[in-house]
Write a protein that holds these residues in place. Structure first.
Motif, mmCIF file in Angstrom:
data_model
loop_
_atom_site.group_PDB
_atom_site.id
_atom_site.type_symbol
_atom_site.label_atom_id
_atom_site.label_comp_id
_atom_site.label_asym_id
_atom_site.label_seq_id
_atom_site.Cartn_x
_atom_site.Cartn_y
_atom_site.Cartn_z
ATOM 1 N N GLU A 137 27.338 -11.557 0.825
ATOM 2 C CA GLU A 137 27.206 -10.557 1.893
ATOM 3 C C GLU A 137 28.579 -10.043 2.283
ATOM 4 O O GLU A 137 29.504 -10.831 2.486
ATOM 5 C CB GLU A 137 26.568 -11.173 3.148
ATOM 6 N N GLU A 187 30.030 -7.601 5.312
ATOM 7 C CA GLU A 187 29.670 -6.855 6.518
ATOM 8 C C GLU A 187 30.844 -6.017 6.972
ATOM 9 O O GLU A 187 31.933 -6.551 7.224
ATOM 10 C CB GLU A 187 29.256 -7.818 7.635
ATOM 11 N N LEU A 233 30.694 -13.363 3.031
ATOM 12 C CA LEU A 233 30.070 -14.673 2.873
ATOM 13 C C LEU A 233 29.536 -14.794 1.458
ATOM 14 O O LEU A 233 28.772 -13.940 0.995
ATOM 15 C CB LEU A 233 28.916 -14.819 3.877
ATOM 16 N N ASP A 264 31.004 -20.151 1.710
ATOM 17 C CA ASP A 264 32.377 -19.722 1.920
ATOM 18 C C ASP A 264 32.398 -18.449 2.778
ATOM 19 O O ASP A 264 31.986 -17.384 2.317
ATOM 20 C CB ASP A 264 33.009 -19.465 0.546
ATOM 21 N N GLU A 265 32.845 -18.569 4.022
ATOM 22 C CA GLU A 265 32.849 -17.421 4.934
ATOM 23 C C GLU A 265 34.274 -17.012 5.274
ATOM 24 O O GLU A 265 35.080 -17.843 5.672
ATOM 25 C CB GLU A 265 32.079 -17.777 6.212
ATOM 26 N N ASP A 323 36.862 -13.867 7.142
ATOM 27 C CA ASP A 323 36.945 -12.720 8.031
ATOM 28 C C ASP A 323 38.247 -11.993 7.809
ATOM 29 O O ASP A 323 39.293 -12.627 7.667
ATOM 30 C CB ASP A 323 36.871 -13.175 9.494
#
Lengths: 138, 168
Positions: free
Chosen positions: B129, B131, B141, B145-146, B148
């Protein structure tokens, strides 16, 4: 004096064993990559507004008939989220305060929703009504 | 980073008319010069022209059409007070998408977010994903594993490396 901001404090009278219902827009029902299967996007489990308004749901025990509940929202699906998963596993607060007199079933699921949290909410909430499928442009 | 250069005219996003108003005519993809590919994508009321310096995926025009469709959504489109998607967000989503994919990458799903952002997602062996938020920041994501990023420019090279390794 400015009105007090709601704090959406958790309400333990809404039991972990209960469920809340979240409407799923057709826009959030997507085809899996290279497959005929469909999946709900995690984006369907975000807070309602960037001003801090939490995610709206409906307390299942106060929704006697899901068909009637969905009647004004043609094409929408409905996902059923266990309160215990939201509250215990995902550290969300579940409350009906502030309430809406004309919507007694309305329930907030409040708390920070990082992408992983939204995915976990999605994964915990099976569809009980499937949204209409909007095929991507051919 | 490879040269995933492409251009999207700011003016085109708002002013280029659809060929047949009320209908969806998505794709016209031509190779203009040896190192340039032009893609025209038309939505119901808007169109854009994109110029790539690499061979874009076959779905580029259709998916750009999906992005343009998000501009048609009214406020509250999800019945829960969702924000409208603004042209700037679509432009940034287009920048990120075509900055991180290569020709062989499969077509992603494009969804609006309640906050007025755009989510680009693939659901296959891995859940991926991206965003794009209205403030220009980007969330990414892949499985657990996320990441920013504060800006699209910061996000593109990092996400490109990940996407390239996922869809080889």
């Amino acid at each position: 004096m400015a009105p007090e901001e709601p704090d959406y404090a958790d309400d333990p009278s809404i039991l972990n064993a209960e469920h809340v219902l979240r409407r799923i827009p057709p826009r959030h029902y997507v085809k899996k990559t290279g497959s005929e299967e469909w999946i709900v996007s995690s984006a369907a489990f975000d807070n309602d507004h960037k001003d801090g308004t939490p995610m709206s749901t409906a307390r299942e025990t106060l929704v006697p008939d899901v068909k009637v509940y969905l009647q004004p929202h043609a094409g929408y699906g409905l996902a059923k989220l266990p309160v215990g998963v939201a509250r215990v596993d995902l550290k969300q607060r579940v409350t009906q305060t502030p309430s809406f007199p004309d919507e007694p079933e309305h329930t907030w699921v409040a708390g920070e929703k990082k992408k992983k949290t939204m995915q976990a909410l999605r994964d915990a909430a099976p569809l009980i009504v499937q949204p209409v499928k909007i095929s991507p442009a051919a | 980073m490879s040269s995933l250069a492409y251009a999207l005219s700011d003016a085109d996003l708002l002013t280029m008319p659809a060929a047949d108003p009320g209908e969806s005519a998505w794709e016209k993809q031509t190779r203009a010069e040896p190192s340039e590919w032009k893609v025209v994508a038309r939505g119901r009321t808007r169109g854009v022209e994109l110029v790539f310096s690499y061979e874009p995926p076959a779905w580029a025009a259709k998916t750009m059409g999906d992005l343009l469709e998000l501009l048609e959504l009214p406020e509250g489109w999800n019945t829960y007070n969702a924000q409208q998607v603004e042209p700037d967000v679509v432009r940034q989503a287009s920048d990120v998408l075509f900055g991180v994919v290569e020709h062989q990458v499969p077509r992603p799903a494009i969804v609006p977010t309640a906050q007025g952002g755009v989510q680009i997602e693939w659901h296959g062996d891995a859940d991926v994903e991206i965003e794009i938020r209205p403030n220009g920041s980007v969330g990414f994501l892949v499985d657990d594993d996320e990441l920013d990023f504060r800006t699209c420019a910061e996000a593109i090279p990092a996400i490109h490396r990940k996407i390239r390794s996922l869809f080889r």
